[in-house]
Design an enzyme around this catalytic site. Structure first.
Site, PDB file in Angstrom:
ATOM      1  N   HIS A 267      -3.568   6.774   2.228  1.00 26.14           N
ATOM      2  CA  HIS A 267      -3.942   5.457   1.725  1.00 26.14           C
ATOM      3  C   HIS A 267      -5.361   5.123   2.169  1.00 26.14           C
ATOM      4  CE1 HIS A 267      -4.222   1.247   1.035  1.00 26.14           C
ATOM      5  NE2 HIS A 267      -3.999   0.897   2.286  1.00 26.14           N
TER       6      HIS A 267
ATOM      7  N   CYS B 264       0.811  -1.225   0.000  1.00 31.48           N
ATOM      8  CA  CYS B 264       0.000   0.000   0.000  1.00 31.48           C
ATOM      9  C   CYS B 264       0.842   1.273   0.000  1.00 31.48           C
ATOM     10  CB  CYS B 264      -0.934  -0.002   1.202  1.00 31.48           C
ATOM     11  SG  CYS B 264      -1.941  -1.503   1.332  1.00 31.48           S
TER      12      CYS B 264
ATOM     13  N   ASN C  30     -10.219  -0.805  -0.889  1.00 33.03           N
ATOM     14  CA  ASN C  30      -8.786  -0.702  -0.643  1.00 33.03           C
ATOM     15  C   ASN C  30      -8.047  -1.310  -1.825  1.00 33.03           C
ATOM     16  OD1 ASN C  30      -6.104  -1.075   0.135  1.00 33.03           O
ATOM     17  ND2 ASN C  30      -6.601  -1.641   2.230  1.00 33.03           N
TER      18      ASN C  30
END
Length: 338
Positions: free
Chosen positions: A263, A128, A294
């Site tokens: 993020h 990420c 996500n």
């Protein structure tokens, strides 16, 4: 015996150091929309539970045959157009991903080829945080004179690595791609990067089995597992100070920001970080997770692309971006919005 260097040794020629900026941004969200209603039955959950726990209403999954390469090209094309260049003008391609299903070759050379480029091309694996790592590497390459334009792509097809029976992750991960072009600039457009890792906690987010285990034990395709509470605490308590360090390194305060683009891991993490940073209540904050899920390395550029496209943030303004996840790895920097 003493060996004498030849004349001119120690006097290499190099390009003068310049500045860097993000000159273009692009994104691609697959067409297949997957609402919570498609997820809940297999994990004995509900739409309300998922929304409250994560902020996710729906996510996107790649279609059949829609590869990491395809999504990268779809995201890169508008980024190149905004930057006013073509693939042939790109000097390097960096692809941040953990879901390209080949050990070798990397995805980046294939992306470069599809864009008509013979540039240097390589992948980075920082989950990420991968895109923010890529922006830092691209900025350094441009500033040092190794490149004029670097394409950075964050792309994931996490649906391939998600178990729809895992109550802790089935509703979280999704697919998509975001891209940015980093170019030479007369002024500073990318601030210093604050980054690091905590390998002692690597098991908090990891592939459940290694490929060796899959082969030797004849296991099914592996998926990504996560210790949710561990990650939540680390992100909330550990990443706000990192974000603050990025502000300090750039020489600005939270009051001078035009956007906060973290993020897209969990809306509760985003809100907690904003509170700890003391961000102004009217500051635009990316909450792309609600409709995109996500997307790991793709989440920061996708969130910025949506905010730019919808006119929510000003071109030329300042955005604080931070990526954090498996590794546990993280990276943050302040950038000028393209």
């Amino acid at each position: 015996m003493t060996v004498t260097p030849k004349a001119g040794a120690g006097h290499l020629t190099a390009s003068a150091t310049t500045h860097s900026r993000i000159s273009g941004i692009g994104g691609y969200r697959p067409r297949r929309v997957v609402p919570n209603s498609e997820i809940v039955d297999r994990i004995d959950s509900s739409d309300e539970w998922i929304r409250e726990r994560s902020g996710i209403i729906e996510r996107r999954f790649a279609g059949e045959g829609e590869s990491v390469i395809d999504m990268s090209v779809f995201a890169a094309t508008p980024a190149l157009e905004m930057a006013g260049i073509t693939g042939a003008d790109v000097d390097a391609v960096i692809v941040a991903t953990v879901s390209w299903p080949y050990q070798t070759p990397a995805a980046a050379p294939l992306v470069a080829e599809r864009l008509g480029s013979k540039a240097a091309a390589f992948d980075i694996s920082a989950a990420c945080a991968g895109y923010c790592h890529g922006i830092s590497l691209a900025s350094d390459m441009v500033r040092a004179g190794s490149a004029r334009h670097v394409l950075v792509v964050g792309v994931e097809r996490l649906s391939d690595f998600t178990s729809l029976d895992d109550r802790g992750t089935a509703f979280i991960f999704a697919d998509g791609a975001g891209a940015a072009v980093v170019s030479q600039s007369d002024t500073i457009g990318i601030g210093p990067t604050v980054w690091g890792s905590d390998g002692a906690q690597w098991e908090a987010i990891s592939q459940t089995e290694s490929w060796i285990d899959v082969h030797e034990q004849q296991l099914e395709w592996p998926h990504i597992g996560m210790a949710g509470q561990t990650v939540f605490r680390w992100a909330v308590w550990g990443m706000a100070p990192v974000a603050q360090q990025a502000l300090d390194a750039a020489g600005i305060t939270a009051a001078q920001l035009d956007a906060f683009i973290p993020h897209q891991a969990n809306v509760r993490i985003i809100d907690a970080m904003a509170k700890k940073l003391g961000l102004p209540e009217d500051l635009p904050i990316a909450r792309d997770i609600a409709y995109t899920g996500n997307t790991s390395a793709a989440s920061v550029p996708l969130a910025m692309e949506r905010m730019v496209r919808h006119g929510e943030i000003p071109s030329g303004g300042l955005a604080l971006q931070i990526g954090f996840g498996a590794g546990l790895s993280y990276a943050a920097q302040v950038v000028v919005i393209p």
